[in-house]
Design a protein around this motif. Sequence first.
Motif, PDB file in Angstrom:
ATOM      1  N   PRO A 161       0.832  -1.209   0.000  1.00 53.92           N
ATOM      2  CA  PRO A 161       0.000   0.000   0.000  1.00 53.92           C
ATOM      3  C   PRO A 161       0.869   1.263   0.000  1.00 53.92           C
ATOM      4  CG  PRO A 161      -0.824  -1.598   1.580  1.00 53.92           C
ATOM      5  CD  PRO A 161       0.488  -2.134   1.101  1.00 53.92           C
ATOM      6  N   LEU A 162       0.518   2.201  -0.867  1.00 52.39           N
ATOM      7  CA  LEU A 162       1.295   3.429  -0.970  1.00 52.39           C
ATOM      8  C   LEU A 162       0.829   4.447   0.059  1.00 52.39           C
ATOM      9  CD1 LEU A 162       1.443   3.914  -4.855  1.00 52.39           C
ATOM     10  CD2 LEU A 162       3.212   2.968  -3.361  1.00 52.39           C
ATOM     11  N   THR A 163       1.797   5.178   0.598  1.00 50.28           N
ATOM     12  CA  THR A 163       1.518   6.269   1.519  1.00 50.28           C
ATOM     13  C   THR A 163       1.682   7.583   0.781  1.00 50.28           C
ATOM     14  OG1 THR A 163       2.306   4.981   3.396  1.00 50.28           O
ATOM     15  CG2 THR A 163       2.182   7.374   3.688  1.00 50.28           C
ATOM     16  N   ALA A 164       0.670   8.403   0.800  1.00 46.78           N
ATOM     17  CA  ALA A 164       0.719   9.666   0.064  1.00 46.78           C
ATOM     18  C   ALA A 164       1.731  10.609   0.683  1.00 46.78           C
ATOM     19  CB  ALA A 164      -0.654  10.319   0.049  1.00 46.78           C
ATOM     20  N   GLY A 165       2.342  11.412  -0.193  1.00 49.04           N
ATOM     21  CA  GLY A 165       3.224  12.469   0.281  1.00 49.04           C
ATOM     22  C   GLY A 165       4.682  12.067   0.326  1.00 49.04           C
ATOM     23  N   ALA A 182      14.483   9.574  -1.601  1.00 48.32           N
ATOM     24  CA  ALA A 182      13.332  10.447  -1.372  1.00 48.32           C
ATOM     25  C   ALA A 182      12.237  10.056  -2.352  1.00 48.32           C
ATOM     26  CB  ALA A 182      13.724  11.908  -1.568  1.00 48.32           C
ATOM     27  N   THR A 183      11.012   9.890  -1.870  1.00 39.30           N
ATOM     28  CA  THR A 183       9.903   9.498  -2.724  1.00 39.30           C
ATOM     29  C   THR A 183       8.675  10.351  -2.438  1.00 39.30           C
ATOM     30  OG1 THR A 183       9.159   7.810  -1.142  1.00 39.30           O
ATOM     31  CG2 THR A 183      10.671   7.100  -2.881  1.00 39.30           C
ATOM     32  N   ASP A 184       7.818  10.413  -3.433  1.00 43.47           N
ATOM     33  CA  ASP A 184       6.520  11.074  -3.289  1.00 43.47           C
ATOM     34  C   ASP A 184       5.524  10.235  -4.069  1.00 43.47           C
ATOM     35  OD1 ASP A 184       4.448  12.758  -2.820  1.00 43.47           O
ATOM     36  OD2 ASP A 184       5.293  14.510  -3.818  1.00 43.47           O
ATOM     37  N   THR A 189      -3.186   7.057  -8.334  1.00 37.35           N
ATOM     38  CA  THR A 189      -2.679   6.670  -9.655  1.00 37.35           C
ATOM     39  C   THR A 189      -1.650   5.548  -9.589  1.00 37.35           C
ATOM     40  OG1 THR A 189      -0.889   8.305  -9.600  1.00 37.35           O
ATOM     41  CG2 THR A 189      -3.022   9.020 -10.494  1.00 37.35           C
ATOM     42  N   GLY A 190      -1.073   5.309  -8.401  1.00 37.86           N
ATOM     43  CA  GLY A 190      -0.009   4.326  -8.274  1.00 37.86           C
ATOM     44  C   GLY A 190       1.348   4.833  -8.705  1.00 37.86           C
ATOM     45  N   VAL A 191       1.460   6.128  -8.996  1.00 39.38           N
ATOM     46  CA  VAL A 191       2.724   6.705  -9.464  1.00 39.38           C
ATOM     47  C   VAL A 191       3.586   7.105  -8.267  1.00 39.38           C
ATOM     48  CG1 VAL A 191       3.787   8.640 -10.695  1.00 39.38           C
ATOM     49  CG2 VAL A 191       1.793   7.473 -11.657  1.00 39.38           C
ATOM     50  N   VAL A 192       4.849   6.739  -8.339  1.00 43.91           N
ATOM     51  CA  VAL A 192       5.827   7.124  -7.318  1.00 43.91           C
ATOM     52  C   VAL A 192       6.974   7.842  -8.022  1.00 43.91           C
ATOM     53  CG1 VAL A 192       7.356   6.360  -5.470  1.00 43.91           C
ATOM     54  CG2 VAL A 192       5.242   5.089  -5.950  1.00 43.91           C
ATOM     55  N   VAL A 193       7.263   9.056  -7.583  1.00 46.34           N
ATOM     56  CA  VAL A 193       8.408   9.822  -8.077  1.00 46.34           C
ATOM     57  C   VAL A 193       9.492   9.740  -7.022  1.00 46.34           C
ATOM     58  CG1 VAL A 193       9.250  12.112  -8.724  1.00 46.34           C
ATOM     59  CG2 VAL A 193       6.976  11.365  -9.445  1.00 46.34           C
ATOM     60  N   GLY A 194      10.715   9.486  -7.450  1.00 47.53           N
ATOM     61  CA  GLY A 194      11.786   9.311  -6.477  1.00 47.53           C
ATOM     62  C   GLY A 194      13.098   9.932  -6.910  1.00 47.53           C
TER      63      GLY A 194
END
Length: 255
Positions: A161-165, A182-184, A189-194
């Motif tokens: 499960p993804l945690t927002a922010g 570092a991730t966001d 959407t299931g998108v993770v920027v890192g």
Amino acid sequence: MEPVPDPTFDAGTYGRSFADVYDSWYPADATTTGAVEEVARLAGPGGGVLELGVGTGRLALPLAERGFAVTGIDAAAPMLDQLSAKDPEAQVVRALADVGAPDGTEAFAPWPDGPFDVVLAACNLICNLTDARAQADCIAGAAARLRPGGHLVVEAFVPAPLTAGPQLAASEVRADAVVLIATDADPETGVVVGQHVELRDGVPARLRPWRIRVAAPEEIDAWAAAAGLELVARRETWGPDGPPSDGLVSTYRRP
């Protein structure tokens, strides 16, 4: 409403960010050997293999050295440069994919003709495509290039499960260096920027950006079924008795 593509990320972002350290950060190991053995088993003697996201050739080169006809495509020129340096006689036929649209939907255009006995998408390749449409198109394109009886092999991590922010964690701490991640994440959407942030004593900080879209096994199954493929195996290992994968290895067959 369609999401607005982020022009700073595309299907080649990961490869451009990590090409210079990929082999040292992710060296060949027992999992590599297991993956090569499983692909060799599925391809059969002298079979044709297409690897999507071939990178520096961690899997493609051992397969080519064993006599398989291997084609590799990648969206990052620096990765293919590393492969070329290790493979000066071009045992692996390789091509730079046209990244195309910023959302990654053209990540593997133009596709090689095929047909192939195995199409391989290892090491979370499917998640490096930046939206669901691109991921579905990738599975469909792979299926279209399989010969009857051929197999698509997809290795992908099991999404938690993804945690927002924004989140921050340390992946490496040494006397002379620290590597932070570092991730966001966007759970909707299931998108993770890192970013992998390298801090080394006496050296300017280095940012290694990446972006993924988490793809659940059920999604991948649905895309494969829509492309006419049937799921024949799903394991946490490479092959029935092989070493563990970093995720799940799903094998689909073209009837």
